[in-house]
Structures are given as structure tokens and as C-alpha cells.
Design an enzyme around this catalytic site. Sequence first.
Site, short mmCIF file in Angstrom:
data_model
loop_
_atom_site.label_atom_id
_atom_site.label_comp_id
_atom_site.label_asym_id
_atom_site.label_seq_id
_atom_site.Cartn_x
_atom_site.Cartn_y
_atom_site.Cartn_z
N GLU A 141 0.84 -1.21 0.00
CA GLU A 141 0.00 0.00 0.00
C GLU A 141 0.87 1.25 0.00
OE1 GLU A 141 -3.30 2.11 3.00
OE2 GLU A 141 -2.73 0.01 3.26
N GLU A 184 -3.00 10.66 2.24
CA GLU A 184 -4.24 10.78 3.01
C GLU A 184 -4.33 12.16 3.65
OE1 GLU A 184 -6.09 6.83 4.62
OE2 GLU A 184 -4.07 7.01 5.45
#
Length: 371
Positions: free
Chosen positions: A169, A173
Amino acid sequence: MKQIYLFSSALAFLTSAVLAAQQGATCNSTNPCSSQYPCCSEYGFCGDGYYCLGGCNSLASNTLNSCNPSPICENANYTLSDTSRILSNYTYFNGNASEYDWVVEQGSIINTTSNGEAAIAVLLTETGGGTLLSSTRYVHYGQITARLQTGRWAGVVTAFITMSSIKDEIDWEFPGNQTTTGQTNYFWQGVIPTQTAGVTETGLTDTYANWHDFTIDWQPDSLTFLVDGNVTRIITAVEATNNATGVAQFPTTPSRIQLSIWPAGISTEPQGTVQWAGGMINWNDPDYVSAGHFYALFQSVSVQCNDPTTPSASDTSYMYGANSSLDTPSIAFSNASTMINGAPALIGMSTGTMSMWLGVSVALALGGLVL
């Protein structure tokens, strides 16, 4: 005859019970799926059909090749306001990445305009949860740029990430009401490190009011994050090596692009997550009361592929294979089909149960919202 009938009925009942137990059974790398329902979905349940497509975890499935091959990377510029290339109900996706560029895995999107630019809004509601869009094609190294505007509310997280089927990943964010910062992070095969690799990138102009281009430049030996073309962070694969094991805990496997808004400030999230996101969500916020939702905006996504080797003209997909190292499976090109037959029903859980698991319903609302 009656005894035989009773025995047959009992056997049929037991068989059904066993199959029912296998359907929807949880799965992980130490508890893989059965051969009857061989594919471990991205949410950790066994099934077949759609479960064998995007996000299917090869390391937790019955065999490394139980999952369907993953559609190969293609250079592209996606204009998200053109929703004809977005499939609103992901359960109808059959693996044909030439037909759809994106699937709505959960939640709702609407067409909108902001600062004169057409875009989509991904929505978050108290009853429906957040929204997740996933690309139908995978990227195995390359440069991905998303043009977006974030939310601005405590507890609400905007995200632009890449996620592989075995949980490699890479994240951009934007938690809560911190509209002048962003956070970069990466993970290897879902391992949560003792010390976080997350870094707060500062000095951004209001990410709610202004469009910004956020870039993930992912190469075999390095990972670079950029904002509006300016480098903010560089990580090398060498730096990601675990000194105790000698393993480079660095993302290396083909990944989908995911765009989302999600509720971190709710009672079911860990306290640390709630604090990271700026606190609990205020469902009485005037913005929410007025619109009936929170939102983030996505205008476009561009992809420049950089596969470690050049695929041939006949290659259509990536496939996992065995590796001399137990740390990461090998990746190979293939001309095998990425598709399943027909439009599959969910196997292992009903659509309603899956919606409950996700906490959202799958919907696509096309409208003329101006923000």
C-alpha cells in the site's frame, strides 16, 4: 428404503452445511480458502466469481493462481466527470478492464463542478458510510497523479492510495480538518510496523478550497511523493529494509488505484485512529445538515506505467507465481484472460450481507451539484 432416504437427506443436509460454512469463510495467509470456494476477497472472505477479481489475495486463496489474472497497466488520463467509464455496481464487473476504468466498490458519487472544473464528488453519510472507487487496471511501478480537493471536517478522511492484492500500500491521506497538510505513508503486505512510516507534509494551500495535483512516483528502488510537481518526500527500498530479517519491506506487487472518503471519527474505530483524524465526526455540522453528506472531489487521474520489463503486444495481465524467497511471490506477464463468465452474483455472502460488512450501499447518483 426409508432408512436410505433419511440417510440421503442427512448427507445432503451435511453437504449443504459444509458448503455454507465454506461460503463466506474468513481467510488469511495461514488459513487459506478451500478448493470449493478458492478465492480470498479483499475483505477476507472466501468465494468465487467476483471474489476472484480485483483485490483477490493470492497468498490467502487456495493456490497462488486461484485469483483471476490482474489487468495489465496502461498509460492513461482519466477524466472522472465522464461517468460512462465508471461502473456503479461493482458486483456486475466481470473483469473486462477495457469496458470500465473504475468500479464503485462502496458508497455514492455525484457529478459536480468546483472552481470551473468538472469533477465527481465522493460522498460520506452517517447511515451509508464512505465511498471507495477502485481502478480496474493495476499498476506495477509508475507515476500516478490525482487532481483533487479534500474534505475539511474533523473525523473525515480523504484518500488517494494504491493497494495491491497482498496489501502492499502507498498512501496520500488527508485527515479531518487539517487542510494545509497531507500525510504520506506506505505498507508492505499489510504489516503494521512498530514505528510508523507516515510523514506529515506541510505548507499546502487550502486543500478544501483549491485543486492540487498529488503524485505517487513508485519505482522498483524508490518511492517519491509530489504536490503540484514539487517533491515532498523520497524513500528508497534500501531504507525500508528490516534490519532484523534483511527483508526490504517495500511495496513491490501490482496495485489498483483507489480514491475514497471514509469515516475515521466514529465509535467503532480505535481511539488512535479517531485522534489522528481530528476527533469524532460532528453529524450536526452545518455543511452536513445543509447538503446531507460530507464529500471530497476528484477531477482526474493520470497513469504512466513503468513495468520492470516491457510487456509483449500479446500480454494482457499480471499473474503471481512461486518464488525462491518466501517473502514475496514472483510477478509475471500473461496473455490469460482477466474475465469471469457473465455478470457474477456474489458467492459466499449475499449482496445485503456484503453491504452490511462494508457499512454502505453501492449507488451512483448522477446530478448537477455545484460546490
